[in-house]
Design an enzyme around this catalytic site. Structure first.
Site, PDB file in Angstrom:
ATOM      1  N   SER A  75     -10.884   1.298   6.103  1.00  0.00           N
ATOM      2  CA  SER A  75     -10.106   1.164   4.762  1.00  0.00           C
ATOM      3  C   SER A  75      -9.746  -0.213   4.292  1.00  0.00           C
ATOM      4  O   SER A  75      -9.096  -0.551   3.187  1.00  0.00           O
ATOM      5  CB  SER A  75      -8.864   2.142   4.996  1.00  0.00           C
ATOM      6  OG  SER A  75      -9.268   3.302   4.933  1.00  0.00           O
TER       7      SER A  75
ATOM      8  N   SER B  15      -9.524   3.068   1.918  1.00  0.00           N
ATOM      9  CA  SER B  15      -8.489   3.767   1.170  1.00  0.00           C
ATOM     10  C   SER B  15      -7.310   2.409   0.705  1.00  0.00           C
ATOM     11  O   SER B  15      -6.396   2.673  -0.132  1.00  0.00           O
ATOM     12  CB  SER B  15      -7.518   4.575   2.155  1.00  0.00           C
ATOM     13  OG  SER B  15      -6.921   3.821   2.966  1.00  0.00           O
TER      14      SER B  15
ATOM     15  N   LYS C  34       0.926  -1.348   0.059  1.00  0.00           N
ATOM     16  CA  LYS C  34       0.049   0.012  -0.094  1.00  0.00           C
ATOM     17  C   LYS C  34       0.646   1.148  -0.140  1.00  0.00           C
ATOM     18  O   LYS C  34       1.909   1.482   0.721  1.00  0.00           O
ATOM     19  CB  LYS C  34      -0.990   0.073   1.447  1.00  0.00           C
ATOM     20  CG  LYS C  34      -1.933   0.993   1.059  1.00  0.00           C
ATOM     21  CD  LYS C  34      -2.912   0.855   2.311  1.00  0.00           C
ATOM     22  CE  LYS C  34      -3.898   2.176   2.408  1.00  0.00           C
ATOM     23  NZ  LYS C  34      -4.734   1.860   3.437  1.00  0.00           N
TER      24      LYS C  34
END
Length: 463
Positions: free
Chosen positions: A180, A156, A81
């Site tokens: 997220s 996210s 990520k």
């Protein structure tokens, strides 16, 4: 010869590399082919570096050939990520301020993935500074849903969920403040888990005592998620609030929990605390019915989380202002309006406001402790909506009810965040037009292994 493909489980892929049925280099090429086929449209993986990945895969094969000890993710392609630091790789946070930034270290979560033998191929896309549950930014653009590219992949950890669902990677890391890890899992039809506070320690942090956000795993099935959690979890001397159980506590094999007699509390909206799209509510109710048919003791019940909205919004604004306020002052035109507004919401907060937030969070934790004395798990929606159009920042309405801001549609996730309890999103159905819908299972703090076993049973039940 092997029948392993990019759509095989991560456990099968790792076993095939370990047995020599396929090399890390060959497995990487399969994934690079899938990335080439799907990523141009979906935009899940950013900062792709195929040649560096090929070099790492060759090194992994040499290590195995020489008899070196290998880790549980040995040879598995992995994309980190873009809010997590991977030393020597771009680290943009999805922000134009960090467009050219390269990380000079691995953060703890990435250290563990590297030590476990993964082969890094790139980063996964995020919204700017991981704010909001729709993945778009001005550096790399928008990530699209792998089931329907006209829809959002969530966020996210949207790039991570999309890459998983599309077969570009077998496992993915993420982080979760307001949902997220869970919202994008629901949107993309994969599994995402927000672990108990302290389960997956993070380092370095600007504030080791700020625990609104946690790192965690994503996978295409619960067994694979347990594999990654076994790598990410465990104490570290740099993280003083880390829980003490070693990561191996969560390693497969994962035996599904017996459903007969399992005490399941189910609530579509936590007693009217938020609006839920009718199609999502239908999936939650159908899941509860399947559990009841399998012998679970299902009851309509919910904890009183009325303090959660103010708690989350106060602590989130305080955290964003403390972490990003100076950066906003230095780059006043470089932040998306919704993020700027949330940072500025932290400016007038007083010590009394923050103290109230933490006192309420303590009360919410106690509420959940008592609730789970009578129930084993809580079942509720992961996201209040199915994947929404990709050109919207957030859903403007739910069942005709106007959403006041870009956080209001995520209450089903962030109400759970501030309790500190572990929560997992499991694919449970689709809308009438075929969009994925996940359901959220929540357990008491510390019961992560038990939650995985229940999730595995639900996954097995739903097929």
């Amino acid at each position: 010869m092997t029948d392993v493909t990019v759509d095989s489980t991560a456990r099968d892929q790792a076993a095939a590399v370990r047995s020599g049925a396929i090399s890390a280099a060959e497995l990487l090429e399969l994934h690079l082919d899938r990335i080439e086929a799907r990523n141009p449209e979906l935009n899940a993986i950013v900062s792709l570096d195929a040649e560096r990945a090929r070099s790492a895969a060759a090194t992994a094969d040499q290590a195995q050939a020489s008899g070196e000890e290998t880790g549980p993710l040995h040879g598995l392609p992995f994309a980190v990520k873009d809010t997590h630091a991977l030393g020597g790789w771009p680290h943009t946070f999805g922000s134009p301020v960090f467009r050219d930034h390269v990380a000079d270290h691995d953060e703890l979560l990435v250290e563990r993935v590297r030590r476990a033998g993964a082969v890094f191929v790139g980063k996964t896309n995020v919204p700017e500074f991981a704010a909001g549950s729709h993945t778009f930014n001005t550096v790399f653009g928008v990530t699209r849903n792998p089931v329907d590219p006209s829809r959002s992949a969530g966020g996210s950890s949207g790039g991570a969920a999309c890459a998983l669902a599309a077969g570009m990677v077998p496992l993915a890391d993420g982080s979760d403040m307001g949902g997220s890890l869970r919202n994008p899992a629901s949107f993309c039809g994969v599994v995402g888990m927000r672990p108990s506070l302290g389960r997956v320690p993070e380092w370095p942090l600007y504030n080791q005592w700020e625990t609104t956000s946690v790192g965690g795993p994503m996978a295409r099935n619960v067994g694979d998620l347990a594999l990654l959690l076994s790598v990410l979890a465990g104490p570290d001397p740099r993280a003083p609030h880390a829980l003490g159980e070693p990561g191996a506590t969560f390693a497969p094999p994962l035996v599904p929990a017996p459903l007969a007699g399992l005490r399941v509390a189910v609530s579509v909206d936590l007693g009217g605390a938020f609006a839920v799209d009718h199609a999502v509510a239908d999936v939650v109710r159908a899941t509860a019915a399947r559990l009841a048919d399998a012998g679970a003791a299902v009851a309509e019940a919910h904890p009183d989380l009325s303090l959660a909205d103010d708690t989350f919004r106060t602590l989130r604004a305080w955290h964003f202002q403390a972490k990003l306020g100076r950066l906003l002052a230095e780059h006043p035109t470089s932040f998306k309006p919704s993020l700027e507004a949330n940072i500025r919401a932290g400016e007038p907060l007083t010590g009394a406001d923050v103290a109230r937030g933490y006192a309420q969070r303590t009360a919410l934790s106690e509420t959940m402790r008592l609730f789970f004395g009578d129930h084993d798990v809580l079942l509720l929606p992961t996201s209040q909506v199915p994947p929404f159009p990709v050109d919207q920042e957030f859903p403007a309405t739910i069942n005709g009810e106007e959403m006041p801001d870009y956080l209001a549609w995520m209450r089903s996730a962030y109400f759970v965040s501030v309790t500190g309890c572990p929560a997992i999103s499991v694919p449970a159905g689709t809308t009438p037009d075929g969009l994925p819908v996940g359901v959220q299972l929540v357990a008491r703090h510390g019961a992560d292994r038990r939650l995985l076993e229940v999730a595995a049973a639900l996954e097995e039940l739903l097929g």
